[in-house]
Design an enzyme around this catalytic site. Sequence first.
Site, mmCIF file in Angstrom:
data_model
loop_
_atom_site.group_PDB
_atom_site.id
_atom_site.type_symbol
_atom_site.label_atom_id
_atom_site.label_comp_id
_atom_site.label_asym_id
_atom_site.label_seq_id
_atom_site.Cartn_x
_atom_site.Cartn_y
_atom_site.Cartn_z
ATOM 1 N N ASP A 68 0.838 -1.279 -0.137
ATOM 2 C CA ASP A 68 -0.068 -0.053 -0.122
ATOM 3 C C ASP A 68 0.959 1.277 -0.071
ATOM 4 O OD1 ASP A 68 0.892 -0.389 2.498
ATOM 5 O OD2 ASP A 68 -1.080 -0.714 3.552
ATOM 6 N N ASN A 137 -7.400 -2.036 14.324
ATOM 7 C CA ASN A 137 -8.745 -2.446 14.160
ATOM 8 C C ASN A 137 -9.001 -3.689 13.152
ATOM 9 O OD1 ASN A 137 -7.948 -1.576 11.556
ATOM 10 N ND2 ASN A 137 -9.230 0.217 11.544
ATOM 11 N N HIS A 139 -7.199 -3.932 10.150
ATOM 12 C CA HIS A 139 -6.970 -3.937 8.881
ATOM 13 C C HIS A 139 -5.802 -4.609 8.637
ATOM 14 C CE1 HIS A 139 -4.683 0.188 9.871
ATOM 15 N NE2 HIS A 139 -3.927 -0.802 9.168
ATOM 16 N N GLU A 144 -9.401 -1.526 5.207
ATOM 17 C CA GLU A 144 -10.252 -1.068 6.543
ATOM 18 C C GLU A 144 -11.605 -1.874 6.775
ATOM 19 O OE1 GLU A 144 -8.526 0.603 8.593
ATOM 20 O OE2 GLU A 144 -8.096 2.876 8.032
HETATM 21 C C1 GLP Z 1 -0.427 0.601 8.550
HETATM 22 C C2 GLP Z 1 -0.201 -0.279 7.175
HETATM 23 C C3 GLP Z 1 -0.245 -1.611 7.545
HETATM 24 C C4 GLP Z 1 0.263 -1.969 9.045
HETATM 25 C C5 GLP Z 1 -0.570 -1.118 10.156
HETATM 26 C C6 GLP Z 1 -0.074 -1.492 11.455
HETATM 27 O O1 GLP Z 1 -1.760 1.290 8.392
HETATM 28 N N1 GLP Z 1 -1.121 0.152 6.303
HETATM 29 O O2 GLP Z 1 0.164 -2.321 6.546
HETATM 30 O O3 GLP Z 1 0.225 -3.509 9.193
HETATM 31 O O4 GLP Z 1 -0.340 0.197 9.879
HETATM 32 O O5 GLP Z 1 1.136 -0.580 11.805
HETATM 33 P P1 GLP Z 1 2.087 -1.039 12.956
HETATM 34 O O6 GLP Z 1 3.099 -1.925 12.420
HETATM 35 O O7 GLP Z 1 3.008 0.358 12.891
HETATM 36 O O8 GLP Z 1 1.604 -1.162 14.031
#
Ligand code: GLP
Length: 241
Positions: A68, A137, A139, A144
């Site tokens: 992404d 959440n 995702h 989402e």
């Molecule tokens: C972002 C990314 C995800 C990631 C998530 C968790 O929103 N798009 O790919 O897994 O956050 O992030 P973190 O690893 O910083 O908790």
Amino acid sequence: MIRTIVCSDYAEMSRRAADIVEAEMLLKPDCVLGLATGSTPEGMYAELVKDNRDGKISFAAVRTVNLDEYYPLAPDNDQSYRYFMNYHLFDKVDIDKANTNVPDGLAADTVAEGQRYEALIDSMGGIDLQVLGIGRNGHIGFNEPGASLDTYTHCTDLTPSTIEANSRNFASIDDVPKQAMTMGIGSIFKARRIIVMASGKEKADAVACMLAGELDTNCPATLLNLHRDVILIADRAALGE
Ligand code: GLP
């Protein structure tokens, strides 16, 4: 089917995830890696960089597709996922940057960009190993929670909870882009194997939901129960222990 590797802490999770990525690279030097951003995989990337420097693995023939990218955001913005990948991995290993792919955060036509990215994944023969983190959440990528989920790469609105959670990396919450380009659930499912990394008690609810085995579009990670080869690499805090 989700198999779980229980780790004592973040460091062990990072090492175990790196081991699986490296096994893939050793078996198939020109493998396609699906890569993720966020604080969760940073330690894994550090392990990969170290092992590349020590000559244990080579990225020379590896190809990558990232999950992404924020939209709109320029690739040279230090909060972009392209910047993250260059900083944490691509600039520090022997990869050919031409073989690395991140959705275009400045695409004028997001529908066309989604189609281009999906065709790109297909032209690479799909993804051999996809690395995923998990949002608080539930995702995955930027898919989402909602009444329905998209199949393929698309532009999506970020939820207020994700904007809030990710604002820790921006100067202010107003600087967080409100949208993102992301692979869809179907794009992720093109991967032959998926590893999901989770660390910390903030992820415990999402992980519990995923492991409960029910499918719920309000917790997108639950869809992973439909994939035939998913490995969850989580520390005890993320497992609620
Ligand atoms: C972002 C990314 C995800 C990631 C998530 C968790 O929103 N798009 O790919 O897994 O956050 O992030 P973190 O690893 O910083 O908790």
